[in-house]
Design an enzyme around this catalytic site. Sequence first.
Site, PDB file in Angstrom:
ATOM      1  N   ASP A 112     -59.424  60.631   7.826  1.00 41.21           N
ATOM      2  CA  ASP A 112     -58.436  59.558   7.653  1.00 41.21           C
ATOM      3  C   ASP A 112     -57.942  59.138   9.028  1.00 41.21           C
ATOM      4  O   ASP A 112     -57.685  59.978   9.892  1.00 41.21           O
ATOM      5  CB  ASP A 112     -57.264  60.011   6.780  1.00 41.21           C
ATOM      6  CG  ASP A 112     -56.476  58.823   6.240  1.00 41.21           C
ATOM      7  OD1 ASP A 112     -56.518  58.587   5.016  1.00 41.21           O
ATOM      8  OD2 ASP A 112     -55.818  58.112   7.044  1.00 41.21           O
ATOM      9  N   ASP A 162     -62.680  56.175   0.082  1.00 35.14           N
ATOM     10  CA  ASP A 162     -61.415  55.923  -0.626  1.00 35.14           C
ATOM     11  C   ASP A 162     -60.395  55.390   0.378  1.00 35.14           C
ATOM     12  O   ASP A 162     -59.441  56.074   0.736  1.00 35.14           O
ATOM     13  CB  ASP A 162     -60.931  57.246  -1.263  1.00 35.14           C
ATOM     14  CG  ASP A 162     -59.690  57.029  -2.110  1.00 35.14           C
ATOM     15  OD1 ASP A 162     -59.415  55.889  -2.508  1.00 35.14           O
ATOM     16  OD2 ASP A 162     -58.983  58.026  -2.353  1.00 35.14           O
ATOM     17  N   PRO A 171     -56.691  48.580   8.997  1.00 37.16           N
ATOM     18  CA  PRO A 171     -57.674  49.429   9.684  1.00 37.16           C
ATOM     19  C   PRO A 171     -58.918  49.671   8.844  1.00 37.16           C
ATOM     20  O   PRO A 171     -59.883  50.268   9.301  1.00 37.16           O
ATOM     21  CB  PRO A 171     -56.910  50.741   9.914  1.00 37.16           C
ATOM     22  CG  PRO A 171     -55.797  50.741   8.931  1.00 37.16           C
ATOM     23  CD  PRO A 171     -55.459  49.303   8.646  1.00 37.16           C
TER      24      PRO A 171
HETATM   25  N1  SAM Z   1     -56.528  57.898  -2.975  1.00 41.08           N
HETATM   26  C1  SAM Z   1     -55.685  56.793  -2.711  1.00 41.08           C
HETATM   27  C2  SAM Z   1     -54.813  56.434  -3.844  1.00 41.08           C
HETATM   28  O1  SAM Z   1     -53.899  57.187  -4.056  1.00 41.08           O
HETATM   29  O2  SAM Z   1     -54.953  55.387  -4.462  1.00 41.08           O
HETATM   30  C3  SAM Z   1     -56.402  55.663  -2.081  1.00 41.08           C
HETATM   31  C4  SAM Z   1     -55.816  55.295  -0.850  1.00 41.08           C
HETATM   32  S1  SAM Z   1     -55.755  56.460   0.513  1.00 41.08           S
HETATM   33  C5  SAM Z   1     -54.033  56.695   0.699  1.00 41.08           C
HETATM   34  C6  SAM Z   1     -56.228  55.303   1.727  1.00 41.08           C
HETATM   35  C7  SAM Z   1     -56.319  55.874   3.103  1.00 41.08           C
HETATM   36  O3  SAM Z   1     -57.289  55.131   3.851  1.00 41.08           O
HETATM   37  C8  SAM Z   1     -55.029  55.807   3.903  1.00 41.08           C
HETATM   38  O4  SAM Z   1     -54.534  57.096   4.082  1.00 41.08           O
HETATM   39  C9  SAM Z   1     -55.437  55.133   5.217  1.00 41.08           C
HETATM   40  O5  SAM Z   1     -54.834  55.717   6.348  1.00 41.08           O
HETATM   41  C10 SAM Z   1     -56.950  55.353   5.202  1.00 41.08           C
HETATM   42  N2  SAM Z   1     -57.717  54.428   6.047  1.00 41.08           N
HETATM   43  C11 SAM Z   1     -57.563  53.096   6.202  1.00 41.08           C
HETATM   44  N3  SAM Z   1     -58.445  52.636   7.095  1.00 41.08           N
HETATM   45  C12 SAM Z   1     -59.182  53.700   7.518  1.00 41.08           C
HETATM   46  C13 SAM Z   1     -60.251  53.864   8.442  1.00 41.08           C
HETATM   47  N4  SAM Z   1     -60.710  52.834   9.150  1.00 41.08           N
HETATM   48  N5  SAM Z   1     -60.754  55.104   8.617  1.00 41.08           N
HETATM   49  C14 SAM Z   1     -60.269  56.168   7.913  1.00 41.08           C
HETATM   50  N6  SAM Z   1     -59.248  56.063   7.046  1.00 41.08           N
HETATM   51  C15 SAM Z   1     -58.718  54.845   6.830  1.00 41.08           C
END
Ligand code: SAM
Length: 313
Positions: A112, A162, A171
């Site tokens: 993440d 995800d 991002p």
């Molecule tokens: N499982 C989640 C839910 O509860 O619906 C889905 C969303 S999860 C919180 C999404 C994550 O993607 C976030 O923690 C965000 O920091 C991460 N994220 C966004 N862009 C990213 C990237 N380029 N590389 C890695 N992680 C990323």
Amino acid sequence: MQENNLPMRWLYDYFSPYEIHKHAIKKTIYQCNSKFQEIEILDTATYGRCLILDNEVQSFETDEFIYHEAIVNPALVLHPNPVKVAVIGGGEGSTLREVLRFNSVKSAYMIDIDAKVVECAKEHLPTFHEGCFNDSRATIVYEDGRKFIENSKENFDVIVIDITCPRVESPAHKLFTKEFYLAVLNKLTPNGIIAVQASTTFPAINSFSIICNTINSVFPNVFPYAAYVPSFSMLWGYCLATRGLSPFNISNDDIDKRVSERITGKLRYYDGITHQALFSLPKYVRNALSEQTEINMDNKPFVEMYPGHPNST
Ligand code: SAM
């Protein structure tokens, strides 16, 4: 509470500028601006705690099991022997939790970009991660998921993507393109499978169909699917893609057998019957998928119309 007993504060979940779903807020648990996004954790009256990133609802405590069992289990049950798994994104830990239920999994990476999401989830969302960050099989990497995939020397049996939705300023937007999916395909073992959170099937069906069509331009076998998530009030879209395996070539009984042999603990959503429902999309969704011609490229990323964002158009 107001005098008439109606809650005073509301979480506005924008489906479009013309449609808002409101959730009564009991309490703000956490709020901060990380280097990458605004993070909020609210306690809502109906669905419990909820993670919100840049105004976009991620999931709610009481029905996150539907979203997370749906993103992980079809791929890990279909794979003949998932040993090494990567989760890209998934900061609050529920996706990793589902992966680590599988006793065949010997190593799970979660990548993440935002350590702050993981840090506040550890403290404020214990029912989401259920302590999975401390599992000895888990490695947590704080890095852009695309950089990790492009530079890693590891190969994986299953890669679960995800991440937040593909807004240009987010991002995540470079992780929905053809170039990214090509890099992901190169990191898969011969029976490898990916499972992708692919936005809503309505009203932003264009996003879902572009994501699936883009994956289809790279992977030999692509299987869009969807789960109804009550707190989202909509059918949420996912996409499974493989080098050769098909979710239509496994029976309900075989799914139930693999679930009971491979999984520690009890699932609440996924089994053989639910598997059939996940991959039986309504006609208007199948039509939108088959009519889509756009492929999302690095030099021309699409801007999503998605629920949750006040500027959706
Ligand atoms: N499982 C989640 C839910 O509860 O619906 C889905 C969303 S999860 C919180 C999404 C994550 O993607 C976030 O923690 C965000 O920091 C991460 N994220 C966004 N862009 C990213 C990237 N380029 N590389 C890695 N992680 C990323």
